[in-house]
Design a protein around this motif. Structure first.
Motif, PDB file in Angstrom:
ATOM      1  N   ARG A  66       0.715  -1.187  -0.106  1.00  0.00           N
ATOM      2  CA  ARG A  66       0.037  -0.006   0.064  1.00  0.00           C
ATOM      3  C   ARG A  66       0.918   1.277   0.052  1.00  0.00           C
ATOM      4  N   TYR A  67       0.346   2.126  -0.447  1.00  0.00           N
ATOM      5  CA  TYR A  67       0.874   3.821  -0.149  1.00  0.00           C
ATOM      6  C   TYR A  67      -0.026   4.380   0.540  1.00  0.00           C
ATOM      7  N   GLY A  68       0.086   4.709   1.661  1.00  0.00           N
ATOM      8  CA  GLY A  68      -1.087   5.469   2.436  1.00  0.00           C
ATOM      9  C   GLY A  68      -2.235   4.695   2.403  1.00  0.00           C
ATOM     10  N   ASP A  69      -3.473   5.200   1.986  1.00  0.00           N
ATOM     11  CA  ASP A  69      -4.650   4.372   1.790  1.00  0.00           C
ATOM     12  C   ASP A  69      -4.774   3.686   0.367  1.00  0.00           C
ATOM     13  N   VAL A  70      -3.967   3.797  -0.221  1.00  0.00           N
ATOM     14  CA  VAL A  70      -4.090   3.332  -1.821  1.00  0.00           C
ATOM     15  C   VAL A  70      -3.501   1.989  -1.915  1.00  0.00           C
ATOM     16  N   PRO A  71      -4.342   0.953  -1.927  1.00  0.00           N
ATOM     17  CA  PRO A  71      -3.622  -0.520  -2.184  1.00  0.00           C
ATOM     18  C   PRO A  71      -2.870  -0.767  -3.342  1.00  0.00           C
ATOM     19  N   ILE A  72      -1.753  -1.545  -3.358  1.00  0.00           N
ATOM     20  CA  ILE A  72      -0.973  -1.674  -4.565  1.00  0.00           C
ATOM     21  C   ILE A  72      -1.105  -3.343  -4.733  1.00  0.00           C
ATOM     22  N   LEU A  73      -1.260  -3.711  -6.007  1.00  0.00           N
ATOM     23  CA  LEU A  73      -1.699  -5.138  -6.185  1.00  0.00           C
ATOM     24  C   LEU A  73      -0.457  -5.455  -7.278  1.00  0.00           C
ATOM     25  N   ARG A  74       0.519  -5.987  -6.774  1.00  0.00           N
ATOM     26  CA  ARG A  74       1.654  -6.598  -7.960  1.00  0.00           C
ATOM     27  C   ARG A  74       1.097  -7.921  -8.623  1.00  0.00           C
ATOM     28  N   VAL A  75       1.157  -7.871 -10.080  1.00  0.00           N
ATOM     29  CA  VAL A  75       0.449  -9.013 -10.531  1.00  0.00           C
ATOM     30  C   VAL A  75       1.746  -9.811 -11.323  1.00  0.00           C
ATOM     31  N   PRO A  76       1.573 -11.080 -11.419  1.00  0.00           N
ATOM     32  CA  PRO A  76       2.729 -11.772 -12.240  1.00  0.00           C
ATOM     33  C   PRO A  76       2.887 -11.674 -13.673  1.00  0.00           C
ATOM     34  N   VAL A  77       3.783 -11.488 -14.206  1.00  0.00           N
ATOM     35  CA  VAL A  77       3.945 -11.503 -15.767  1.00  0.00           C
ATOM     36  C   VAL A  77       5.219 -12.482 -15.948  1.00  0.00           C
ATOM     37  N   ALA A  78       4.598 -13.577 -16.801  1.00  0.00           N
ATOM     38  CA  ALA A  78       5.315 -14.711 -17.073  1.00  0.00           C
ATOM     39  C   ALA A  78       6.190 -14.838 -17.860  1.00  0.00           C
ATOM     40  N   PHE A  79       6.420 -13.682 -18.806  1.00  0.00           N
ATOM     41  CA  PHE A  79       7.338 -13.467 -19.664  1.00  0.00           C
ATOM     42  C   PHE A  79       7.706 -14.838 -20.494  1.00  0.00           C
ATOM     43  N   ARG A  80       6.788 -15.462 -20.699  1.00  0.00           N
ATOM     44  CA  ARG A  80       7.099 -16.888 -21.539  1.00  0.00           C
ATOM     45  C   ARG A  80       7.326 -16.692 -23.019  1.00  0.00           C
ATOM     46  N   ARG A  81       6.853 -15.750 -23.491  1.00  0.00           N
ATOM     47  CA  ARG A  81       7.324 -15.410 -24.932  1.00  0.00           C
ATOM     48  C   ARG A  81       8.607 -14.952 -25.129  1.00  0.00           C
ATOM     49  N   HIS A  82       8.757 -13.995 -24.112  1.00  0.00           N
ATOM     50  CA  HIS A  82      10.539 -13.337 -24.033  1.00  0.00           C
ATOM     51  C   HIS A  82      11.199 -14.294 -23.770  1.00  0.00           C
ATOM     52  N   ALA A  83      10.924 -15.366 -22.952  1.00  0.00           N
ATOM     53  CA  ALA A  83      12.202 -16.375 -22.854  1.00  0.00           C
ATOM     54  C   ALA A  83      12.458 -17.199 -23.794  1.00  0.00           C
ATOM     55  N   ALA A  84      11.130 -17.570 -24.530  1.00  0.00           N
ATOM     56  CA  ALA A  84      11.375 -18.467 -25.720  1.00  0.00           C
ATOM     57  C   ALA A  84      12.186 -17.655 -26.860  1.00  0.00           C
ATOM     58  N   TRP A  85      11.824 -16.248 -27.119  1.00  0.00           N
ATOM     59  CA  TRP A  85      12.456 -15.336 -28.088  1.00  0.00           C
ATOM     60  C   TRP A  85      14.041 -15.385 -27.745  1.00  0.00           C
ATOM     61  N   MET A  86      14.375 -15.170 -26.438  1.00  0.00           N
ATOM     62  CA  MET A  86      15.687 -14.921 -25.971  1.00  0.00           C
ATOM     63  C   MET A  86      16.351 -16.403 -26.434  1.00  0.00           C
ATOM     64  N   ALA A  87      15.713 -17.424 -25.954  1.00  0.00           N
ATOM     65  CA  ALA A  87      16.227 -18.630 -26.252  1.00  0.00           C
ATOM     66  C   ALA A  87      16.753 -18.988 -27.731  1.00  0.00           C
ATOM     67  N   LEU A  88      15.685 -18.688 -28.539  1.00  0.00           N
ATOM     68  CA  LEU A  88      15.550 -19.055 -29.940  1.00  0.00           C
ATOM     69  C   LEU A  88      16.236 -17.933 -30.845  1.00  0.00           C
ATOM     70  N   HIS A  89      16.335 -16.556 -30.470  1.00  0.00           N
ATOM     71  CA  HIS A  89      16.635 -15.681 -31.220  1.00  0.00           C
ATOM     72  C   HIS A  89      15.886 -15.415 -32.323  1.00  0.00           C
ATOM     73  N   ALA A  90      14.469 -15.587 -32.191  1.00  0.00           N
ATOM     74  CA  ALA A  90      13.657 -15.570 -33.337  1.00  0.00           C
ATOM     75  C   ALA A  90      12.468 -15.041 -32.875  1.00  0.00           C
ATOM     76  N   GLY A  91      11.538 -14.439 -33.591  1.00  0.00           N
ATOM     77  CA  GLY A  91      10.398 -13.796 -33.399  1.00  0.00           C
ATOM     78  C   GLY A  91       9.207 -14.910 -32.938  1.00  0.00           C
ATOM     79  N   ALA A  92       8.448 -14.624 -31.813  1.00  0.00           N
ATOM     80  CA  ALA A  92       7.344 -15.602 -31.440  1.00  0.00           C
ATOM     81  C   ALA A  92       6.283 -15.577 -32.434  1.00  0.00           C
ATOM     82  N   PRO A  93       5.351 -16.518 -32.360  1.00  0.00           N
ATOM     83  CA  PRO A  93       4.473 -16.545 -33.441  1.00  0.00           C
ATOM     84  C   PRO A  93       3.498 -15.237 -33.345  1.00  0.00           C
TER      85      PRO A  93
END
Length: 872
Positions: A66-93
């Protein structure tokens, strides 16, 4: 006779519905230290919105904050496409949003069909290549882009314009015209990480269902647009969204492959036209953004200035910068506030120190390990390590208070297109802290300093010239301070003016409530009173007695049922209103609850943290006490128990019964074992379990003694004996019938109820002498209650050495062979002896099981200085 209805208590008034429109503020970082997001959230509350800040989760942070009275919600970002792209050095579908990542299967298939039916023509927007020299691209990227460009044709562009014109608003139709030469969303295949961010933020928007979206910087852009598409596909009203451009993206330098810059640039070039409003951080950037993207209206300028109010932190949390550095008032101290990155010139500042004898520099920055280590290594090699200080961020509202004791501020940015057009937030923080500044000679920040007359300018990346600029500043320090602290300069650079601009933009889209909730302009967690309340989550029998035991003087106490788990992928069951209630309640709990106990059934806060144990770890990380409450639940697996207590009654069970018991215990202790392994204390009412299970602590069960007890010293002798139900060895079981026969032969009443019968009406079976099972010596709750009522309790010696640190109960010990002899001796005791034993039992209750005593022991067990879990 029925009670008089006029005397019945009135029902509690229902809570007034929160009619404020809901704003979701999205940002692609962990939120902490992002002053623009924090200040904008407070300004939104002051304008009459209820606000949820949505950031990105990280292994170093928990998801609820929270920041003061404001709730903070952190959401997971899986980065599955990015991991595949970095592994293969090619564009994802290529393709649109991965709806399956954020929606149930049936709904995901529906949205995928909607995407296919509304897909635009093929090709990559030509805006992707604007400002990028083709020869600078890798061969693979250049070939991929040229291949896409060759596939463009006029007929495909016309189809794209027609499809978009049917589905989009007038603003979106203008966007289609701007990009009729390309296929919408092709940036996903250029840099797939963008689509990963899209999925993470989109899930949050579907869960929150806000009335207004404020997208900070580039990362949430695709999700805001995808959410609009999602609502159109469902025939729902449009939700307005604002794009707040924190930087000049077309000129921003980004690490990694050039594909990243191309992809983000293309995403902004397309999606900025779909936003209902656009914001910029300076007038110059507003004009450039309008011209570059051909926007019909100039973006509103919202300068990232500090609040005029300084918010001191408590001494326990942080001290002013100069004190933390241990420097006298007359020692020159330069301060840099912001992210620690080489491109921001931090190493130039260290390299200047050999030319500035006696001058110190403090970096108030991000917690990134690598740049901190690099700064220290460089300082060591230059022989200035004792003059370089690195400290952590403070809340944005406290920055000006924290750095005000420094001599001057630093902004040694290195040249990049984005830096040339930037006026960093730190410059205004320096001004409102009363500090003159030294900046590198980049177009906008140098003009800011020269026009205001508030500092000196040095060549970027030149340590010698930076040292010259510092000496010049120190020589004219008093005059510069007078200019910086003048009312004219101070008034021009406060957040309050930016807040008015934000209110105008938001109000033109979704007006805030006419009765906004009060919000502090500068939330200061350090000034909040220490929370003292108790929250017990769960329906277990151990939960309510602890709530009842909590003294009102210690703060409020509440038992709460866990939130039901949702059927789909959402955070909570019940939809957006339940989710907001949970977030709002979490903020209030964080302010008031000092101790959180969970009976192991969850979740308390939906799926925000993922598990009960992680929820409790998050509570502990925020400085509160937290534990798992096992109560009377068995924590020791039977096989392990028999290793410690070989003659336990369970050793005489047949194999099938023993295996069934072990499976049942193992299922029940899973969450407690996980908690103990993670360092969460496990509280048990079973003393033997506390001695055998690492991480388990003995907490006596609290109970109140009935007031109608006989006075000590009563003349009557022993009239009744109670044999408590429980596990007994064969030898003990065989010793009981002759004892019962002897007692009944002497005219005494003997109660020997079965377990279920006793649990239904325990108060019906009171007695002068109570026989507890002997083989473990663990008195248990029933034996403790009998002691508190003044009965004499017979038990066995404790099977293990007692390391719980509590007073031994005043019981009479016996074993199988001496049981009859011991009980008959108690029957023949004098009234005086019985009275003394009764007083001892009641005193034991007052010391150990009385509600106040249990509350004190709970505080001791969970205090920061208490023994760590596993120590007894």
């Amino acid at each position: 006779m029925s009670p008089d209805p006029t005397l019945a208590p009135l029902p509690a008034p229902a809570a007034a519905p929160d009619d404020r429109p809901h704003m979701a503020m999205l940002v692609g970082n962990q939120v902490v230290g992002d002053s623009r997001v924090e200040k904008a959230a407070v300004s939104a509350v002051r304008a009459g919105y209820r606000v949820t800040i949505v950031g990105v989760s990280h292994r170093t942070r928990f998801n609820l904050d929270r920041y003061g009275d404001v709730p903070i919600l952190r959401v997971p970002v899986a980065f599955r496409r990015h991991a595949a792209w970095m592994a293969l050095h090619a564009g994802a579908p290529e393709g649109a949003t991965d709806w399956a990542a954020v929606l149930p299967a049936e709904e995901a298939a529906r949205m995928a069909r909607w995407d296919e039916e509304n897909r635009t023509g093929a090709g990559l927007p030509q805006a992707v290549l604007r400002g990028v020299a083709p020869h600078t691209l890798p061969d693979a990227v250049r070939g991929r882009l040229s291949g896409v460009a060759r596939r463009l044709d006029a007929r495909g562009a016309q189809r794209a314009a027609t499809a978009q014109g049917r589905a989009r608003t007038a603003r979106a139709a203008r966007a289609a015209k701007n990009f009729e030469a390309g296929r919408s969303g092709a940036w996903r295949s250029v840099w797939p990480m963008i689509a990963d961010y899209e999925d993470g933020f989109l899930r949050a928007l579907i869960d929150l269902e806000p009335d207004l979206i404020h997208a900070h910087d580039r990362h949430p852009l695709p999700a805001a647009a995808a959410y609009a598409r999602y609502r159109r596909a469902h025939g729902l009203p449009h939700v307005p969204w604002v794009y707040d451009a924190h930087e000049w993206l077309p000129g921003q330098m980004m690490p990694g492959p050039v594909d990243q810059r191309i992809g983000w640039k293309a995403a902004e070039a397309e999606l900025i036209h779909e936003a209902d409003a656009v914001l910029a951080v300076t007038d110059e950037l507003a004009a450039r953004t309008q011209a570059y993207h051909r926007l019909p209206e100039r973006p509103a300028t919202v300068v990232n200035a500090p609040w005029s109010l300084r918010a001191p932190l408590s001494p326990e949390e942080r001290l002013p910068l100069r004190q933390e550095c241990g420097l006298a008032d007359d020692v020159p101290l330069l301060v840099y506030v912001g992210r620690l990155a080489a491109v921001r010139g931090i190493f130039t500042a260290v390299e200047a120190l050999p030319h500035l004898p006696g001058v110190h520099v403090a970096f108030v920055g991000s917690s990134d390990v690598a740049p901190r280590a690099a700064l220290r290594e460089l300082a060591e090699s230059l022989g200035v390590a004792d003059r370089v200080h690195i400290t952590d961020y403070v809340p944005s509202a406290s920055v000006t208070w924290y750095i005000a004791s420094a001599t001057a501020g630093l902004s040694p940015l290195l040249p990049t297109p984005a830096h040339e057009s930037a006026v960093p937030t730190k410059l205004r923080e320096y001004l409102l802290a009363g500090l003159p500044m030294v900046v590198s000679d980049l177009r906008e920040q140098a003009a800011f300093v020269r026009d205001q007359g508030v500092g000196t300018v040095a060549a970027p990346g030149d340590a010698v010239d930076l040292a010259r600029a510092v000496r010049e500043l120190l020589a004219g320090l008093e005059d510069l301070r007078a200019t910086v602290r003048s009312p004219t300069v101070q008034d021009e650079h406060r957040w309050e003016g930016s807040e008015r601009a934000l209110h105008r933009v938001w109000g033109s889209l979704v007006p805030g409530s006419r009765t906004p909730r009060e919000a502090d302009a500068a939330p200061d967690r350090g000034a909040e009173p220490t929370p003292t309340g108790l929250l017990v989550v769960g329906e277990a029998p151990a939960a309510q007695p602890l709530v009842d035991a909590w003294a009102a003087a210690l703060g409020p106490a509440e038992r709460r049922a866990p939130l039901p788990a949702p059927d789909g992928p959402g955070l909570v069951a019940g939809g957006p209103s339940v989710l907001w209630d949970m977030l709002d309640r979490w903020v209030q709990d964080d302010r008031t609850v000092g101790t959180v106990l969970s009976t192991g059934v969850g979740p308390m806060a939906g799926r925000a943290e993922g598990s009960v144990v992680r929820e409790l770890l998050a509570v502990r990380a925020r400085g509160h006490r937290a534990a798992l409450l096992a109560g009377e639940r068995a924590l020791v697996e039977p096989r392990h128990l028999l290793l410690a207590v070989p003659d336990h009654a369970w050793s005489e069970l047949d194999e099938e019964t023993f295996d069934s018991l072990e499976r049942r215990v193992r299922r029940g202790v899973r969450v407690f074992a996980e908690g103990a392994e993670a360092g969460v204390p496990v509280l048990t009412h079973r003393r033997l379990d506390a001695l055998l299970v690492p991480g388990a602590l003995w907490l006596p069960e609290p109970f109140v003694v009935p007031e109608d007890q006989p006075e000590d010293g009563a003349e009557e002798g022993v009239r009744s004996v109670l044999v408590l139900p429980g596990d007994r060895t064969r030898a003990e079981t065989e010793a009981l019938p002759p004892l019962v026969a002897t007692l009944e032969g002497r005219g005494l009443t003997v109660h020997a109820p079965s377990g279920p019968r006793y649990r239904r009406r325990p108060a019906a079976f009171t007695a002068d002498v109570v026989l507890s099972p002997l083989h473990t010596g663990d008195l248990g709750a029933d034996g403790a209650r009998a002691l508190a009522r003044g009965a004499t309790v017979v038990s066995g010696p404790l099977a293990l050495a007692d390391r719980t640190g509590t007073t031994t109960a005043p019981v009479v010990t016996a074993d199988d062979a001496t049981l009859t002899e011991t009980v008959l001796a108690l029957v023949d005791e004098s009234p005086r002896e019985r009275a003394a034993r009764a007083r001892a039992g009641r005193e034991h209750h007052a010391r150990v099981h009385a509600p106040g005593a249990v509350a004190r022991r709970l505080a001791e067990l969970l205090a920061p200085t208490a023994a760590a879990p596993g120590e007894h």
